[in-house]
Design a protein around this motif. Structure first.
Motif, mmCIF file in Angstrom:
data_model
loop_
_atom_site.group_PDB
_atom_site.id
_atom_site.type_symbol
_atom_site.label_atom_id
_atom_site.label_comp_id
_atom_site.label_asym_id
_atom_site.label_seq_id
_atom_site.Cartn_x
_atom_site.Cartn_y
_atom_site.Cartn_z
ATOM 1 N N ALA A 28 176.428 72.479 -21.868
ATOM 2 C CA ALA A 28 177.819 72.049 -21.989
ATOM 3 C C ALA A 28 178.548 72.238 -20.662
ATOM 4 O O ALA A 28 179.322 71.388 -20.246
ATOM 5 C CB ALA A 28 178.523 72.831 -23.087
ATOM 6 N N VAL A 29 178.285 73.335 -19.978
ATOM 7 C CA VAL A 29 178.909 73.592 -18.682
ATOM 8 C C VAL A 29 178.446 72.562 -17.670
ATOM 9 O O VAL A 29 179.249 71.940 -16.980
ATOM 10 C CB VAL A 29 178.584 75.021 -18.173
ATOM 11 C CG1 VAL A 29 178.959 75.177 -16.716
ATOM 12 C CG2 VAL A 29 179.281 76.047 -19.031
ATOM 13 N N SER A 30 177.130 72.347 -17.584
ATOM 14 C CA SER A 30 176.617 71.459 -16.553
ATOM 15 C C SER A 30 176.974 70.004 -16.821
ATOM 16 O O SER A 30 177.107 69.231 -15.890
ATOM 17 C CB SER A 30 175.098 71.625 -16.403
ATOM 18 O OG SER A 30 174.461 71.247 -17.598
ATOM 19 N N ASN A 31 177.123 69.602 -18.085
ATOM 20 C CA ASN A 31 177.463 68.226 -18.391
ATOM 21 C C ASN A 31 178.952 67.960 -18.279
ATOM 22 O O ASN A 31 179.364 66.849 -18.025
ATOM 23 C CB ASN A 31 176.976 67.851 -19.795
ATOM 24 C CG ASN A 31 175.467 67.725 -19.845
ATOM 25 O OD1 ASN A 31 174.839 67.450 -18.840
ATOM 26 N ND2 ASN A 31 174.902 67.937 -21.005
ATOM 27 N N SER A 32 179.774 68.978 -18.492
ATOM 28 C CA SER A 32 181.210 68.747 -18.487
ATOM 29 C C SER A 32 181.843 68.995 -17.124
ATOM 30 O O SER A 32 182.922 68.526 -16.855
ATOM 31 C CB SER A 32 181.896 69.630 -19.534
ATOM 32 O OG SER A 32 181.780 70.989 -19.167
ATOM 33 N N SER A 33 181.183 69.730 -16.265
ATOM 34 C CA SER A 33 181.763 70.004 -14.952
ATOM 35 C C SER A 33 180.676 70.030 -13.891
ATOM 36 O O SER A 33 179.522 70.303 -14.178
ATOM 37 C CB SER A 33 182.512 71.335 -14.967
ATOM 38 O OG SER A 33 181.618 72.404 -15.122
ATOM 39 N N TYR A 34 181.095 69.715 -12.694
ATOM 40 C CA TYR A 34 180.195 69.834 -11.550
ATOM 41 C C TYR A 34 181.033 70.007 -10.292
ATOM 42 O O TYR A 34 182.242 69.822 -10.309
ATOM 43 C CB TYR A 34 179.248 68.639 -11.441
ATOM 44 C CG TYR A 34 179.880 67.329 -11.060
ATOM 45 C CD1 TYR A 34 179.896 66.892 -9.739
ATOM 46 C CD2 TYR A 34 180.457 66.502 -12.023
ATOM 47 C CE1 TYR A 34 180.468 65.690 -9.383
ATOM 48 C CE2 TYR A 34 181.023 65.291 -11.678
ATOM 49 C CZ TYR A 34 181.019 64.889 -10.354
ATOM 50 O OH TYR A 34 181.587 63.688 -10.011
ATOM 51 N N GLN A 44 175.957 68.966 2.773
ATOM 52 C CA GLN A 44 176.774 68.876 1.571
ATOM 53 C C GLN A 44 175.865 68.911 0.346
ATOM 54 O O GLN A 44 174.685 68.589 0.436
ATOM 55 C CB GLN A 44 177.655 67.637 1.573
ATOM 56 C CG GLN A 44 176.927 66.328 1.707
ATOM 57 C CD GLN A 44 177.894 65.171 1.950
ATOM 58 O OE1 GLN A 44 179.044 65.357 2.309
ATOM 59 N NE2 GLN A 44 177.417 63.979 1.746
ATOM 60 N N TYR A 45 176.439 69.326 -0.777
ATOM 61 C CA TYR A 45 175.668 69.475 -2.007
ATOM 62 C C TYR A 45 176.486 68.983 -3.195
ATOM 63 O O TYR A 45 177.690 69.230 -3.270
ATOM 64 C CB TYR A 45 175.270 70.940 -2.223
ATOM 65 C CG TYR A 45 174.451 71.138 -3.469
ATOM 66 C CD1 TYR A 45 173.110 70.799 -3.494
ATOM 67 C CD2 TYR A 45 175.025 71.629 -4.635
ATOM 68 C CE1 TYR A 45 172.355 70.956 -4.654
ATOM 69 C CE2 TYR A 45 174.281 71.790 -5.791
ATOM 70 C CZ TYR A 45 172.934 71.451 -5.792
ATOM 71 O OH TYR A 45 172.195 71.594 -6.930
ATOM 72 N N ASN A 46 175.799 68.302 -4.125
ATOM 73 C CA ASN A 46 176.406 67.824 -5.357
ATOM 74 C C ASN A 46 175.628 68.434 -6.520
ATOM 75 O O ASN A 46 174.437 68.151 -6.687
ATOM 76 C CB ASN A 46 176.347 66.294 -5.404
ATOM 77 C CG ASN A 46 176.944 65.707 -6.654
ATOM 78 O OD1 ASN A 46 176.722 66.178 -7.759
ATOM 79 N ND2 ASN A 46 177.705 64.642 -6.484
ATOM 80 N N SER A 47 176.292 69.266 -7.328
ATOM 81 C CA SER A 47 175.588 69.952 -8.414
ATOM 82 C C SER A 47 175.258 69.033 -9.581
ATOM 83 O O SER A 47 174.353 69.322 -10.351
ATOM 84 C CB SER A 47 176.411 71.143 -8.919
ATOM 85 O OG SER A 47 177.552 70.701 -9.628
ATOM 86 N N LYS A 48 175.971 67.935 -9.718
ATOM 87 C CA LYS A 48 175.691 67.001 -10.819
ATOM 88 C C LYS A 48 174.346 66.312 -10.611
ATOM 89 O O LYS A 48 173.552 66.191 -11.530
ATOM 90 C CB LYS A 48 176.805 65.959 -10.929
ATOM 91 C CG LYS A 48 176.606 64.992 -12.084
ATOM 92 C CD LYS A 48 177.773 64.035 -12.197
ATOM 93 C CE LYS A 48 177.620 63.151 -13.415
ATOM 94 N NZ LYS A 48 178.778 62.247 -13.550
ATOM 95 N N THR A 49 174.116 65.880 -9.392
ATOM 96 C CA THR A 49 172.883 65.153 -9.088
ATOM 97 C C THR A 49 171.798 66.057 -8.505
ATOM 98 O O THR A 49 170.650 65.644 -8.401
ATOM 99 C CB THR A 49 173.162 64.024 -8.080
ATOM 100 O OG1 THR A 49 173.669 64.604 -6.868
ATOM 101 C CG2 THR A 49 174.152 63.020 -8.644
ATOM 102 N N GLY A 50 172.176 67.274 -8.102
ATOM 103 C CA GLY A 50 171.212 68.157 -7.443
ATOM 104 C C GLY A 50 170.847 67.645 -6.065
ATOM 105 O O GLY A 50 169.785 67.953 -5.533
ATOM 106 N N SER A 51 171.742 66.864 -5.460
ATOM 107 C CA SER A 51 171.481 66.247 -4.160
ATOM 108 C C SER A 51 172.040 67.094 -3.032
ATOM 109 O O SER A 51 173.235 67.361 -2.979
ATOM 110 C CB SER A 51 172.120 64.858 -4.093
ATOM 111 O OG SER A 51 171.590 64.031 -5.083
#
Length: 171
Positions: A28-34, A44-51
């Protein structure tokens, strides 16, 4: 018409079965926020995509650096503990101050952007400015701590340790 109706029913059933449900708090945390974090230079880093994106002389390269659900939940807790939403959008030099102001070039504005529940909060700080009189200095120091705590979790990942260093140079 009868066949079209049957086909429509199968499509609806197929779509309803593709929904993913989860009772996991971490999901729920990872899907609702990043978040997105940028060092102002090459990383740079994006936690939603793991990029994880790094700049090289021949352009940007993207690598996968995935955080576990526990790591995402831990970072989410850091955002709450530091009251990230209470930070100003930018920590700027207080030009009206009587203190001495030092300018250094090149300068890199770090940023953290938190997206949750349809909102976006982005905060910017140039760490060089911490040596100057800046607005909300106490909160700026909290931002600095949050910033390095997030990066530490990324830097500790094995995937990160295998990424070639940037050959891009700043003058």
């Amino acid at each position: 018409m009868k066949y079209l109706y049957i086909l429509f029913c199968f499509v609806l059933i197929g779509c309803s079965n593709n929904r993913q449900t989860s009772n996991s708090k971490a999901d729920a945390v990872s899907n609702s926020s990043y978040f997105e974090i940028h060092d102002g230079g090459s990383d740079q880093y994006n936690s939603k995509t793991g990029s994880f994106t790094r700049l090289y002389k021949n352009g940007f390269k993207i690598y996968k650096v995935l955080l576990s659900d526990n790591e995402k939940e831990s970072i989410d807790s850091l955002f709450k503990v530091t009251n990230f939403h209470g930070f100003p959008p930018e920590f700027a030099i207080d030009w009206k101050s009587n203190g001495e102001i030092t300018m250094i070039s090149p300068s890199f504005e770090t940023s953290i952007e938190l997206r949750e529940k349809g909102t976006c909060k982005k905060v910017i700080l140039d760490f060089i400015n911490l040596n100057n009189p800046i607005n909300h200095k106490d909160k700026a120091l909290e931002y600095e701590k949050l910033y390095f705590e997030i990066w530490k979790r990324i830097w500790d990942k094995d995937e990160y340790k295998n990424i070639p260093k940037s050959d891009f140079e700043y003058l």
